[in-house]
Design a protein around this motif. Structure first.
Motif, PDB file in Angstrom:
ATOM      1  N   MET A   1     -32.151  -1.399  13.364  1.00 15.53           N
ATOM      2  CA  MET A   1     -32.977  -2.391  12.669  1.00 15.53           C
ATOM      3  C   MET A   1     -33.483  -1.843  11.340  1.00 15.53           C
ATOM      4  SD  MET A   1     -33.125  -5.404  13.802  1.00 15.53           S
ATOM      5  CE  MET A   1     -34.557  -6.104  13.009  1.00 15.53           C
ATOM      6  N   LEU A   2     -33.813  -0.555  11.301  1.00 14.97           N
ATOM      7  CA  LEU A   2     -34.269   0.055  10.048  1.00 14.97           C
ATOM      8  C   LEU A   2     -33.200  -0.064   8.963  1.00 14.97           C
ATOM      9  CD1 LEU A   2     -36.210   3.275  11.100  1.00 14.97           C
ATOM     10  CD2 LEU A   2     -37.102   1.271   9.917  1.00 14.97           C
ATOM     11  N   CYS A   3     -31.940   0.029   9.357  1.00 11.73           N
ATOM     12  CA  CYS A   3     -30.838  -0.108   8.393  1.00 11.73           C
ATOM     13  C   CYS A   3     -30.848  -1.492   7.755  1.00 11.73           C
ATOM     14  CB  CYS A   3     -29.497   0.138   9.073  1.00 11.73           C
ATOM     15  SG  CYS A   3     -29.273   1.849   9.586  1.00 11.73           S
ATOM     16  N   LYS A   4     -31.290  -2.492   8.486  1.00  9.60           N
ATOM     17  CA  LYS A   4     -31.346  -3.861   7.974  1.00  9.60           C
ATOM     18  C   LYS A   4     -32.514  -4.060   7.010  1.00  9.60           C
ATOM     19  CE  LYS A   4     -29.188  -5.848  12.069  1.00  9.60           C
ATOM     20  NZ  LYS A   4     -27.971  -6.420  11.530  1.00  9.60           N
ATOM     21  N   LEU A   5     -33.488  -3.166   7.042  1.00  9.02           N
ATOM     22  CA  LEU A   5     -34.693  -3.294   6.223  1.00  9.02           C
ATOM     23  C   LEU A   5     -34.680  -2.331   5.034  1.00  9.02           C
ATOM     24  CD1 LEU A   5     -37.324  -3.513   9.111  1.00  9.02           C
ATOM     25  CD2 LEU A   5     -36.239  -5.400   7.891  1.00  9.02           C
ATOM     26  N   GLN A   6     -33.510  -2.025   4.540  1.00  9.69           N
ATOM     27  CA  GLN A   6     -33.396  -1.025   3.474  1.00  9.69           C
ATOM     28  C   GLN A   6     -34.041  -1.452   2.169  1.00  9.69           C
ATOM     29  OE1 GLN A   6     -29.974   1.272   3.075  1.00  9.69           O
ATOM     30  NE2 GLN A   6     -30.247   1.998   5.147  1.00  9.69           N
ATOM     31  N   GLY A   7     -34.265  -2.746   1.970  1.00  8.10           N
ATOM     32  CA  GLY A   7     -34.905  -3.200   0.740  1.00  8.10           C
ATOM     33  C   GLY A   7     -36.404  -2.999   0.743  1.00  8.10           C
ATOM     34  N   MET A   8     -36.943  -2.454   1.833  1.00  2.67           N
ATOM     35  CA  MET A   8     -38.391  -2.276   1.961  1.00  2.67           C
ATOM     36  C   MET A   8     -38.694  -0.790   2.149  1.00  2.67           C
ATOM     37  SD  MET A   8     -40.919  -4.091   4.728  1.00  2.67           S
ATOM     38  CE  MET A   8     -40.910  -5.650   3.880  1.00  2.67           C
ATOM     39  N   SER A   9     -39.624  -0.276   1.376  1.00  2.00           N
ATOM     40  CA  SER A   9     -40.002   1.137   1.506  1.00  2.00           C
ATOM     41  C   SER A   9     -40.834   1.347   2.768  1.00  2.00           C
ATOM     42  CB  SER A   9     -40.802   1.579   0.284  1.00  2.00           C
ATOM     43  OG  SER A   9     -42.094   0.987   0.308  1.00  2.00           O
ATOM     44  N   GLN A  10     -40.964   2.598   3.157  1.00  2.00           N
ATOM     45  CA  GLN A  10     -41.785   2.917   4.324  1.00  2.00           C
ATOM     46  C   GLN A  10     -43.236   2.510   4.071  1.00  2.00           C
ATOM     47  OE1 GLN A  10     -41.604   6.978   5.660  1.00  2.00           O
ATOM     48  NE2 GLN A  10     -42.810   6.562   7.474  1.00  2.00           N
ATOM     49  N   GLU A  11     -43.730   2.726   2.857  1.00  2.00           N
ATOM     50  CA  GLU A  11     -45.096   2.349   2.516  1.00  2.00           C
ATOM     51  C   GLU A  11     -45.288   0.835   2.619  1.00  2.00           C
ATOM     52  OE1 GLU A  11     -43.166   4.282   0.380  1.00  2.00           O
ATOM     53  OE2 GLU A  11     -44.010   6.165   1.085  1.00  2.00           O
ATOM     54  N   GLU A  12     -44.298   0.075   2.127  1.00  2.00           N
ATOM     55  CA  GLU A  12     -44.374  -1.384   2.215  1.00  2.00           C
ATOM     56  C   GLU A  12     -44.358  -1.833   3.671  1.00  2.00           C
ATOM     57  OE1 GLU A  12     -42.207  -3.014  -1.832  1.00  2.00           O
ATOM     58  OE2 GLU A  12     -40.946  -2.171  -0.231  1.00  2.00           O
ATOM     59  N   SER A  13     -43.545  -1.176   4.463  1.00  2.00           N
ATOM     60  CA  SER A  13     -43.463  -1.508   5.887  1.00  2.00           C
ATOM     61  C   SER A  13     -44.800  -1.273   6.580  1.00  2.00           C
ATOM     62  CB  SER A  13     -42.366  -0.664   6.539  1.00  2.00           C
ATOM     63  OG  SER A  13     -42.307  -0.895   7.906  1.00  2.00           O
ATOM     64  N   ILE A  14     -45.444  -0.164   6.274  1.00  2.00           N
ATOM     65  CA  ILE A  14     -46.755   0.153   6.862  1.00  2.00           C
ATOM     66  C   ILE A  14     -47.798  -0.855   6.382  1.00  2.00           C
ATOM     67  CG2 ILE A  14     -48.628   1.853   6.872  1.00  2.00           C
ATOM     68  CD1 ILE A  14     -46.356   4.010   6.793  1.00  2.00           C
ATOM     69  N   GLN A  15     -47.768  -1.162   5.097  1.00  2.00           N
ATOM     70  CA  GLN A  15     -48.710  -2.133   4.530  1.00  2.00           C
ATOM     71  C   GLN A  15     -48.520  -3.508   5.177  1.00  2.00           C
ATOM     72  OE1 GLN A  15     -48.210  -2.910   0.340  1.00  2.00           O
ATOM     73  NE2 GLN A  15     -50.262  -3.758   0.137  1.00  2.00           N
ATOM     74  N   LEU A  16     -47.274  -3.906   5.338  1.00  2.00           N
ATOM     75  CA  LEU A  16     -46.989  -5.198   5.959  1.00  2.00           C
ATOM     76  C   LEU A  16     -47.493  -5.233   7.396  1.00  2.00           C
ATOM     77  CD1 LEU A  16     -45.719  -8.003   5.874  1.00  2.00           C
ATOM     78  CD2 LEU A  16     -43.521  -6.935   6.447  1.00  2.00           C
TER      79      LEU A  16
END
Length: 146
Positions: free
Chosen positions: A115-130
């Motif tokens: 699933m992480l491979c599918k979210l490559q357009g989002m940084s780890q920081e953005e993911s945490i913020q979201l």
């Protein structure tokens, strides 16, 4: 037309379409396990803490009680888990992973990575913020009365 009623301005519609997109993305990843996304969520909770009450499972997963009954039945039929009466209180039912359910955790460990491979357009920081924003939004609904 009122701006309030425009579909493009609706936050709820974005969640609806995103929820459907996540379900579609998970479907092929869960095929090897022969489970649905709600069954996967249930198993993740049990892999974290096995042998818990149905009430605890409902609280951990936030899945509706009626839906959980069906999910547990399907997972029991697939021999991932069993439902047993609590030793100290026979009215309470506990959910316990079978050896198959425990073994499938190793197969499932690949799912988040895929699933992480599918979210490559989002940084780890953005993911945490979201994640924080979604938790905050969810809290708004938890605190509101019907």
């Amino acid at each position: 037309m009122s701006e309030l009623l425009k579909l493009e301005n609706q936050l709820c519609h974005r969640f609806y379409t995103l929820s459907n997109a996540f379900t579609r993305a998970y479907r092929p990843l869960l095929r090897e396990l022969d489970i649905t996304y709600p069954q996967y969520v249930t198993l993740m909770a049990l892999w974290e803490t096995n042998n818990i009450t149905i009430a605890e499972l409902l609280e951990r997963t936030a899945i509706d009680g009626g839906a959980m009954t069906l999910i547990l039945k399907k997972l029991e039929d697939k021999q991932f888990l069993s439902i047993k009466k609590d030793e100290s209180d026979k009215r309470v039912k506990r959910v316990v992973l079978t050896s198959k359910g425990i073994e499938q955790k190793q197969v499932a460990e690949n799912v988040p990575k895929q699933m992480l491979c599918k979210l490559q357009g989002m940084s780890q920081e953005e993911s945490i913020q979201l994640r924080h924003l979604l938790d905050k939004l969810s809290g708004c609904f938890d605190n509101s009365s019907d």
